[in-house]
Enzyme design. Structure first.
Site, PDB file in Angstrom:
ATOM      1  N   LYS A 219      26.465  39.573  47.542  1.00  0.00           N
ATOM      2  CA  LYS A 219      27.035  38.466  46.758  1.00  0.00           C
ATOM      3  C   LYS A 219      28.498  38.247  47.103  1.00  0.00           C
ATOM      4  O   LYS A 219      28.935  37.131  47.380  1.00  0.00           O
ATOM      5  CB  LYS A 219      26.893  38.776  45.256  1.00  0.00           C
ATOM      6  CG  LYS A 219      27.704  37.870  44.358  1.00  0.00           C
ATOM      7  CD  LYS A 219      27.498  38.202  42.900  1.00  0.00           C
ATOM      8  CE  LYS A 219      28.453  39.210  42.331  1.00  0.00           C
ATOM      9  NZ  LYS A 219      29.838  38.742  42.140  1.00  0.00           N
ATOM     10  N   ASN A 220      29.269  39.334  47.079  1.00  0.00           N
ATOM     11  CA  ASN A 220      30.714  39.183  47.243  1.00  0.00           C
ATOM     12  C   ASN A 220      31.123  38.853  48.675  1.00  0.00           C
ATOM     13  O   ASN A 220      32.276  38.505  48.917  1.00  0.00           O
ATOM     14  CB  ASN A 220      31.445  40.442  46.765  1.00  0.00           C
ATOM     15  CG  ASN A 220      31.451  40.544  45.250  1.00  0.00           C
ATOM     16  OD1 ASN A 220      30.994  39.636  44.564  1.00  0.00           O
ATOM     17  ND2 ASN A 220      31.959  41.652  44.730  1.00  0.00           N
TER      18      ASN A 220
ATOM     19  N   CYS B   7      37.959  37.340  31.235  1.00  0.00           N
ATOM     20  CA  CYS B   7      36.524  37.573  31.278  1.00  0.00           C
ATOM     21  C   CYS B   7      36.272  38.907  30.599  1.00  0.00           C
ATOM     22  O   CYS B   7      37.209  39.587  30.191  1.00  0.00           O
ATOM     23  CB  CYS B   7      35.993  37.553  32.702  1.00  0.00           C
ATOM     24  SG  CYS B   7      36.483  38.969  33.644  1.00  0.00           S
TER      25      CYS B   7
ATOM     26  N   ARG C 185      42.341  39.484  34.305  1.00  0.00           N
ATOM     27  CA  ARG C 185      42.080  39.010  35.667  1.00  0.00           C
ATOM     28  C   ARG C 185      42.832  37.732  36.031  1.00  0.00           C
ATOM     29  O   ARG C 185      42.237  36.666  36.246  1.00  0.00           O
ATOM     30  CB  ARG C 185      40.582  38.814  35.895  1.00  0.00           C
ATOM     31  CG  ARG C 185      39.832  40.107  35.830  1.00  0.00           C
ATOM     32  CD  ARG C 185      38.375  39.920  36.096  1.00  0.00           C
ATOM     33  NE  ARG C 185      38.029  39.921  37.499  1.00  0.00           N
ATOM     34  CZ  ARG C 185      36.773  39.896  37.945  1.00  0.00           C
ATOM     35  NH1 ARG C 185      35.779  39.856  37.108  1.00  0.00           N
ATOM     36  NH2 ARG C 185      36.529  39.905  39.238  1.00  0.00           N
TER      37      ARG C 185
ATOM     38  N   ASP D  42      33.002  48.396  40.887  1.00  0.00           N
ATOM     39  CA  ASP D  42      31.691  47.776  40.681  1.00  0.00           C
ATOM     40  C   ASP D  42      30.553  48.804  40.614  1.00  0.00           C
ATOM     41  O   ASP D  42      29.410  48.435  40.370  1.00  0.00           O
ATOM     42  CB  ASP D  42      31.402  46.751  41.794  1.00  0.00           C
ATOM     43  CG  ASP D  42      32.184  45.457  41.582  1.00  0.00           C
ATOM     44  OD1 ASP D  42      32.802  45.297  40.530  1.00  0.00           O
ATOM     45  OD2 ASP D  42      32.173  44.607  42.502  1.00  0.00           O
TER      46      ASP D  42
ATOM     47  N   ARG E 187      23.233  37.212  37.854  1.00  0.00           N
ATOM     48  CA  ARG E 187      24.416  36.800  38.627  1.00  0.00           C
ATOM     49  C   ARG E 187      24.525  37.585  39.921  1.00  0.00           C
ATOM     50  O   ARG E 187      25.053  37.079  40.903  1.00  0.00           O
ATOM     51  CB  ARG E 187      25.702  37.039  37.809  1.00  0.00           C
ATOM     52  CG  ARG E 187      25.884  36.076  36.675  1.00  0.00           C
ATOM     53  CD  ARG E 187      27.297  36.165  36.138  1.00  0.00           C
ATOM     54  NE  ARG E 187      28.230  36.256  37.245  1.00  0.00           N
ATOM     55  CZ  ARG E 187      29.378  36.924  37.223  1.00  0.00           C
ATOM     56  NH1 ARG E 187      29.744  37.543  36.134  1.00  0.00           N
ATOM     57  NH2 ARG E 187      30.151  36.971  38.275  1.00  0.00           N
TER      58      ARG E 187
HETATM   59  C1  UD1 Z   1      36.568  41.160  43.420  1.00  0.00           C
HETATM   60  C2  UD1 Z   1      35.074  41.228  43.312  1.00  0.00           C
HETATM   61  C3  UD1 Z   1      34.669  42.049  42.077  1.00  0.00           C
HETATM   62  C4  UD1 Z   1      35.331  43.416  42.116  1.00  0.00           C
HETATM   63  C5  UD1 Z   1      36.832  43.291  42.327  1.00  0.00           C
HETATM   64  C6  UD1 Z   1      37.517  44.633  42.554  1.00  0.00           C
HETATM   65  C7  UD1 Z   1      34.368  39.154  44.336  1.00  0.00           C
HETATM   66  C8  UD1 Z   1      33.783  37.796  44.148  1.00  0.00           C
HETATM   67  N1  UD1 Z   1      34.547  39.869  43.224  1.00  0.00           N
HETATM   68  O1  UD1 Z   1      37.060  40.483  42.267  1.00  0.00           O
HETATM   69  O2  UD1 Z   1      33.250  42.193  42.090  1.00  0.00           O
HETATM   70  O3  UD1 Z   1      35.110  44.081  40.889  1.00  0.00           O
HETATM   71  O4  UD1 Z   1      37.109  42.475  43.500  1.00  0.00           O
HETATM   72  O5  UD1 Z   1      36.933  45.297  43.614  1.00  0.00           O
HETATM   73  O6  UD1 Z   1      34.616  39.575  45.443  1.00  0.00           O
HETATM   74  N2  UD1 Z   1      45.061  40.824  40.079  1.00  0.00           N
HETATM   75  C9  UD1 Z   1      46.259  40.318  39.642  1.00  0.00           C
HETATM   76  N3  UD1 Z   1      46.649  39.080  40.068  1.00  0.00           N
HETATM   77  C10 UD1 Z   1      45.872  38.332  40.919  1.00  0.00           C
HETATM   78  C11 UD1 Z   1      44.649  38.869  41.362  1.00  0.00           C
HETATM   79  C12 UD1 Z   1      44.265  40.120  40.926  1.00  0.00           C
HETATM   80  O7  UD1 Z   1      46.982  40.969  38.872  1.00  0.00           O
HETATM   81  O8  UD1 Z   1      46.276  37.223  41.270  1.00  0.00           O
HETATM   82  C13 UD1 Z   1      44.616  42.175  39.633  1.00  0.00           C
HETATM   83  C14 UD1 Z   1      43.333  42.126  38.790  1.00  0.00           C
HETATM   84  O9  UD1 Z   1      43.597  41.870  37.437  1.00  0.00           O
HETATM   85  C15 UD1 Z   1      42.769  43.521  39.020  1.00  0.00           C
HETATM   86  C16 UD1 Z   1      43.184  43.817  40.473  1.00  0.00           C
HETATM   87  O10 UD1 Z   1      44.237  42.913  40.778  1.00  0.00           O
HETATM   88  O11 UD1 Z   1      43.400  44.449  38.169  1.00  0.00           O
HETATM   89  C17 UD1 Z   1      42.091  43.637  41.496  1.00  0.00           C
HETATM   90  O12 UD1 Z   1      41.437  42.408  41.294  1.00  0.00           O
HETATM   91  P1  UD1 Z   1      40.817  41.544  42.473  1.00  0.00           P
HETATM   92  O13 UD1 Z   1      40.672  42.390  43.697  1.00  0.00           O
HETATM   93  O14 UD1 Z   1      41.568  40.274  42.613  1.00  0.00           O
HETATM   94  O15 UD1 Z   1      39.369  41.205  41.906  1.00  0.00           O
HETATM   95  P2  UD1 Z   1      38.548  39.905  42.247  1.00  0.00           P
HETATM   96  O16 UD1 Z   1      38.912  39.424  43.613  1.00  0.00           O
HETATM   97  O17 UD1 Z   1      38.597  38.946  41.115  1.00  0.00           O
END
Ligand code: UD1
Length: 416
Positions: free
Chosen positions: A22-23, A115, A120, A303, A395
Site C-alpha cells: 500500500k505505502n 487522526c 500528524r 506499523d 484500508r
Molecule cells: C508513513 C506511512 C505510515 C507509517 C509512517 C511512519 C504512508 C502512506 N504512510 O506515514 O504507514 O506509519 O510513515 O513509518 O507511507 N511529522 C512532522 N511533520 C511533518 C511530517 C511528519 O512532525 O510534516 C512527524 C509525524 O507526526 C511523525 C513522524 O514525523 O511523528 C513520522 O511521520 P511520517 O513519516 O511523515 O508519517 P507518514 O508519512 O504520514
C-alpha cells in the site's frame, strides 16, 4: 454493520501470497501526475486506500483504466484541488501536493487534520516545498501552494518523514537545478519511489540514505512498473504463525525489508527460514518476550507495533513496547485488554505482562494496524471474537479474511 468473526485456537498452516505494498503504491500512483501518457502498474493491491487515491486522480482529471493492471494517464490534468471529503478519509492524499505543484504550478489540498494515532502535521512537507520556491498559504482549512518554477534547493527535515520525503522527491524531479533532501526517510517505499522516478527519467542519487540528491529534469515519461510486496502484511502473517504456533510459508515477499522484524521475531522463538520464493515461519507454543522500540527505518516499524503487542500479550513474561514515532498509537490496548490481556500504558511505553490465554470478546477496530492486532489476538484467543468497524482493515490488508481462512483459521466476514 460488517464484522469479522473469529473462533480462535486453530494452528495456521499452509501458504500465503503477499499483495503489493500500500505505502509504495500510493506515492507511485500519484507520481503518474508528473508524466505525459499512459503508465501501467501491476501488483496493485485491492484496498480502500488505493480506491481513494484513484478517485482523487480521476477528480483531478486523470484517465484511469482498471483491469488486471492499473493504467493511468494524467496528460489531461485540469484540476488542482484535493477536496476535504477525500483527504479526511486518507491522509496520504497529501501525496498529490508535490506532483501537482511541479506539474501545474499550483495545488489546493485540504489539510489532513489529526487522526487516531496522533496529530500528524505536514509542516515539513510545506517548509520543504517553500524551500523550493513555492508560495504557501493556509486558508479555510486548505493548503494553497503556488510556484511558477520550482527551483532546486537544500531541504532539511527536522525528523525523517516518509510521505514528506516522497512529496519533495516528486516535486524536485521536475524542478530546475539540484535539490538535496537532508535527514530524509530511508524506508524501502521511499527507495521504490526513487526507482520509479528514475525509470521515468529523473536524476536521483542517495535514496535509502539520509541524503537524497535530485537533479531536476524538464519532462518525465510514462512507465510500466510492478509494485513491490508489502513488508507490513508480510510481518503480520509472520506474527500470525507465531501467535497460533503455526507453520506458514509466506510467498512473494522481500526479506531484506524486514531485518528488524525478523530479528525480533526470532528472539521470541519463531523459526524463520529463507526459501526460494519467500520464507517459512514456524511458531512455538512457548513465546519468549522481547522489548520493542519503534523507530524510522531501518529501526522497528511503528506499523508493526500493534501486531507485536498482540504476540507479547500471550508471551511468557513481561515486555516493554516503546512507541517513539507517533504519540497516540496505543488505541488497540484497551480493546486487547477486553480480551484478557494485561497491559499498562505509561506515557509512550506499554508494559505487557503475558497471560496464558486470551479470551474472545466483541472488540472495535480503531485504526488500520490496531485492527490487525485484534485479528491476531482473536486467532489466539479461546472462543469467539467479533471485530466491528472492519473498514479500517480494508484500508490496508488485501483479502485478509480469505487469506487467513485458507491457512485454516475459523474466520468470516458477516454483514447484518
Ligand atoms: C508513513 C506511512 C505510515 C507509517 C509512517 C511512519 C504512508 C502512506 N504512510 O506515514 O504507514 O506509519 O510513515 O513509518 O507511507 N511529522 C512532522 N511533520 C511533518 C511530517 C511528519 O512532525 O510534516 C512527524 C509525524 O507526526 C511523525 C513522524 O514525523 O511523528 C513520522 O511521520 P511520517 O513519516 O511523515 O508519517 P507518514 O508519512 O504520514
Amino acid at each position: 454493520m460488517e464484522r469479522i468473526i473469529i473462533n480462535g485456537g486453530r494452528r495456521l498452516r499452509g501458504e500465503v501470497r503477499i499483495s503489493g505494498a500500500k505505502n509504495a503504491a500510493l506515492p507511485i500512483l500519484t507520481s503518474s501526475i508528473l508524466t505525459e501518457g499512459w503508465n501501467t502498474f501491476s501488483n496493485v493491491p485491492n484496498l480502500r486506500d488505493i480506491h481513494t487515491i484513484k478517485t482523487l486522480l480521476l477528480d483531478l482529471g486523470a484517465e484511469i483504466e482498471d483491469g488486471k493492471d492499473l493504467r493511468i494517464n494524467a496528460s489531461g490534468l485540469n484540476n488542482h484541488e484535493a477536496l476535504y471529503a477525500l483527504v479526511k478519509t486518507m491522509r496520504a492524499s497529501v501525496l498529490v501536493l508535490g506532483p501537482l505543484l511541479a506539474k501545474l504550478g499550483k495545488a489546493r489540498v485540504s489539510l489532513p487534520g489529526g487522526c487516531a494515532i496522533g496529530a500528524r502535521p505536514i509542516n515539513l512537507h510545506l517548509s520543504g516545498l517553500a524551500a523550493l520556491g513555492a508560495n504557501i498559504e493556509l486558508r479555510n482549512g486548505y493548503v494553497e501552494a503556488k510556484a511558477r518554477h520550482l527551483k532546486g534547493a537544500p531541504v532539511f527535515f527536522d525528523v525523517p518523514t516518509v510521505t514528506g520525503t516522497e512529496n519533495l522527491m516528486m516535486a524536485a524531479s521536475l524542478a530546475e537545478g539540484i535539490t538535496t533532501l537532508n535527514n530524509a526517510a530511508r524506508e524501502p517505499e521511499v527507495v521504490e519511489l526513487a526507482n520509479v522516478l528514475k525509470k521515468m527519467g529523473a536524476n536521483i542519487k542517495g535514496e535509502g540514505t539520509e541524503i537524497i540528491t535530485i537533479e531536476g529534469t524538464k519532462v518525465l515519461k510514462p512507465i510500466i512498473h510492478s509494485i513491490m510486496p508489502d513488508r507490513i502484511e508480510t510481518g503480520t502473517f509472520m506474527v500470525a504463525a507465531g501467535i497460533t504456533a503455526g507453520d506458514i510459508r509466506v510467498r512473494n515477499c522481500n526479506l531484506n525489508h524486514l531485518d528488524s522484524v525478523i530479528s525480533k521475531l526470532r528472539e521470541t522463538g519463531l523459526k524463520i527460514t529463507e526459501e526460494s520464493d519467500g520464507l517459512r515461519v514456524v511458531g512455538n507454543k512457548l513465546i519468549r518476550t522481547v522489548d520493542i522500540k519503534t523507530m524510522p527505518y531501518p529501526g522497528f516499524p511503528t506499523d508493526m507495533q500493534a501486531q507485536m503487542m498482540a504476540l507479547m500479550a500471550v508471551a511468557s513474561g513481561t515486555s516493554v513496547i516503546l512507541e517513539t514515532v507517533f504519540e497516540n498509537r496505543f488505541m488497540h490496548v484497551s480493546e486487547i485488554r477486553r480480551m484478557g490481556a494485561d497491559i499498562r500504558i505509561d506515557g509512550r511505553s506499554a508494559i505487557v505482562k503475558g497471560v496464558r490465554k486470551l479470551s474472545g470478546a466483541p472488540v472495535m477496530a480503531t485504526d488500520l494496524r490496531a485492527s490487525a492486532s485484534l485479528i491476531l489476538a482473536g486467532l489466539a484467543a479461546k472462543g469467539r471474537t467479533e471485530i466491528s468497524r472492519v473498514y479500517h482493515i480494508d484500508r490496508g490488508y488485501d483479502g485478509i479474511v480469505e487469506k487467513l481462512s485458507n491457512l485454516g483459521a475459523d474466520i468470516q466476514r458477516v454483514n447484518d
